[in-house]
Write a protein that holds these residues in place. Structure first.
Motif, PDB file in Angstrom:
ATOM      1  N   SER A  48       0.702  -1.286  -0.092  1.00 39.59           N
ATOM      2  CA  SER A  48       0.095   0.035  -0.037  1.00 39.59           C
ATOM      3  C   SER A  48       0.830   1.061  -0.013  1.00 39.59           C
ATOM      4  O   SER A  48       0.563   2.231  -0.621  1.00 39.59           O
ATOM      5  CB  SER A  48      -0.913  -0.069   1.191  1.00 39.59           C
ATOM      6  OG  SER A  48      -1.534  -1.152   1.246  1.00 39.59           O
ATOM      7  N   GLU A  49       1.969   1.243   0.854  1.00 39.85           N
ATOM      8  CA  GLU A  49       2.780   2.070   0.793  1.00 39.85           C
ATOM      9  C   GLU A  49       3.537   2.570  -0.656  1.00 39.85           C
ATOM     10  O   GLU A  49       3.398   3.709  -1.074  1.00 39.85           O
ATOM     11  CB  GLU A  49       3.933   2.305   1.909  1.00 39.85           C
ATOM     12  CG  GLU A  49       3.288   2.276   3.246  1.00 39.85           C
ATOM     13  CD  GLU A  49       4.552   2.329   4.392  1.00 39.85           C
ATOM     14  OE1 GLU A  49       5.783   2.465   4.331  1.00 39.85           O
ATOM     15  OE2 GLU A  49       4.041   1.842   5.606  1.00 39.85           O
ATOM     16  N   SER A  50       3.756   1.583  -1.196  1.00 41.05           N
ATOM     17  CA  SER A  50       4.356   1.680  -2.867  1.00 41.05           C
ATOM     18  C   SER A  50       3.292   2.262  -3.663  1.00 41.05           C
ATOM     19  O   SER A  50       3.537   3.058  -4.426  1.00 41.05           O
ATOM     20  CB  SER A  50       4.579   0.230  -3.113  1.00 41.05           C
ATOM     21  OG  SER A  50       5.972  -0.069  -2.935  1.00 41.05           O
ATOM     22  N   LEU A  51       2.119   1.877  -3.385  1.00 41.01           N
ATOM     23  CA  LEU A  51       1.028   2.273  -4.438  1.00 41.01           C
ATOM     24  C   LEU A  51       0.879   3.780  -4.070  1.00 41.01           C
ATOM     25  O   LEU A  51       0.568   4.369  -5.141  1.00 41.01           O
ATOM     26  CB  LEU A  51      -0.335   1.530  -3.998  1.00 41.01           C
ATOM     27  CG  LEU A  51      -0.376  -0.109  -4.559  1.00 41.01           C
ATOM     28  CD1 LEU A  51      -1.203  -0.599  -4.016  1.00 41.01           C
ATOM     29  CD2 LEU A  51      -0.148   0.065  -6.096  1.00 41.01           C
ATOM     30  N   TRP A  52       0.938   3.983  -2.877  1.00 37.30           N
ATOM     31  CA  TRP A  52       0.714   5.534  -2.256  1.00 37.30           C
ATOM     32  C   TRP A  52       1.799   6.263  -3.167  1.00 37.30           C
ATOM     33  O   TRP A  52       1.299   7.315  -3.705  1.00 37.30           O
ATOM     34  CB  TRP A  52       0.725   5.732  -0.953  1.00 37.30           C
ATOM     35  CG  TRP A  52       0.334   6.750  -0.594  1.00 37.30           C
ATOM     36  CD1 TRP A  52      -1.039   7.585  -0.216  1.00 37.30           C
ATOM     37  CD2 TRP A  52       1.342   7.813  -0.387  1.00 37.30           C
ATOM     38  NE1 TRP A  52      -0.978   8.813   0.327  1.00 37.30           N
ATOM     39  CE2 TRP A  52       0.501   9.430   0.134  1.00 37.30           C
ATOM     40  CE3 TRP A  52       2.631   8.024  -0.039  1.00 37.30           C
ATOM     41  CZ2 TRP A  52       1.007  10.489   0.429  1.00 37.30           C
ATOM     42  CZ3 TRP A  52       3.078   9.609  -0.060  1.00 37.30           C
ATOM     43  CH2 TRP A  52       2.514  10.498   0.308  1.00 37.30           C
TER      44      TRP A  52
END
Ligand SMILES: NC(=O)c1ccc[n+]([C@@H]2O[C@H](COP(=O)([O-])OP(=O)(O)OC[C@H]3O[C@@H](n4cnc5c(N)ncnc54)[C@H](O)[C@@H]3O)[C@@H](O)[C@H]2O)c1
Length: 284
Positions: free
Chosen positions: A169-173
């Motif tokens: 999720s952090e990567s996607l953000w």
């Protein structure tokens, strides 16, 4: 671009037939969303669809095994056929097993990895390009857990997947920020919520033998503790309220139990100070 409200949007929730997913489905329905619930448990799905329709929510139920990529593609196609553009995806379905890491079989590890992690990867890969293509404000919410913020014993597969969902999720953000994307990203990290999660084995493929690793005494004891924690947890409706507010505020990390703030801070401090974990941190 932040998705400010849910009126006239289409929202898809995996594992939406019970627990946190169903709580959010009702809340989003009240906000004016068209709601799609995707779940493996057919009876619960039928009951949940009936309950939402009785509450006046425009609802579609899609029988889906999120542990199968083809089912997720089928879900996205079914939603678009019925409602057109999708604005909100909650990758929420999840299961757990207990026992020492080495006591859990390949089949148990695969089950948890598929349902809790690969499903989220597949969900994002299937829905994100479709959401970008329509260009309207949209949002993907992935469910991790406080088990994605701090490790612990006897649920290694669960912790592994929840840490990974936080990382994904952090990567996607970051990617969304760089692209100035129309699709916001959040990750939900609840503490205990009163749901059926401690009865996950009701949805196990045949032959896995329950959610406690075979012969695992520590796993059985831990399973009882976990069930008691879940039974004493907050209500799914409270989680839904937190989600709606946090998505509108554009938050990446969404927490439901402020009492765990100290645990997150202490863990970070112990890491940079070169100390070992405090085993009591998450159970105080
Ligand atoms: N309850 C808690 O205390 C708690 C805490 C932190 C995180 N979570 C997470 O919240 C999420 C929702 O769980 P919950 O607590 O509402 O439990 P729940 O068991 O009430 O709901 C999970 C839903 O997922 C569905 N599901 C299971 N396997 C599936 C599959 N292969 N395909 C499609 N659907 C499937 C179940 O049928 C069920 O409706 C999970 O990811 C869980 O890990 C729960």
């Amino acid at each position: 671009m932040t998705m400010q409200d849910f009126a006239n949007t289409t929202a898809v929730i995996t594992g939406g037939a019970s627990g946190i997913g169903l709580g959010l489905a009702h809340r989003l329905g009240r906000e004016g969303a068209r709601v799609v619930i995707a779940d493996i448990e057919e009876d619960a799905l039928d009951k949940a669809v009936a309950g939402l329709e009785a509450a006046g929510v425009d609802t579609l139920g899609v029988r889906t095994n999120v542990g199968k990529q083809a089912d997720i593609t089928g879900l996205a196609d079914a939603v678009e056929e019925r409602f057109g553009a999708v604005h909100f995806l909650h990758n929420n379905a999840g299961v757990c097993t207990t026992g020492l890491a080495e006591e859990q079989t390949d089949a148990q590890w695969d089950w948890v990895l598929d349902v809790n992690l690969r499903s989220v990867i597949w969900g994002c890969r299937e829905f994100l390009p479709r959401m970008k293509a329509h260009g309207e404000p949209a949002h993907i919410l992935n469910t991790a857990s406080m088990a994605g913020m701090s490790g612990g014993p006897l649920m290694a597969a669960y912790f592994t997947t929840k840490f990974a969902v936080v990382g994904l999720s952090e990567s996607l953000w970051h990617e969304a920020q760089a692209e100035e994307s129309n699709v916001g990203i959040s990750v939900l990290c609840p503490g205990f919520v009163r749901t059926g999660i401690a009865r996950s084995d009701r949805n196990q493929p045949d032959g896995l033998g329950g959610w406690v690793a075979a012969g695992s005494q520590s796993g059985a004891q831990f399973g009882e503790l976990l069930s008691a924690g879940v039974d004493a947890g907050i209500e799914p409706s409270e989680v839904a309220d937190v989600i709606v507010e946090a998505v509108a505020a554009g938050k990446l990390w969404i927490f439901t139990h402020p009492g765990f703030d100290a645990a997150i801070l202490n863990r970070a401090r112990r890491i940079v100070d070169g100390e070992v974990p405090d085993a009591r941190e998450m159970t105080r």
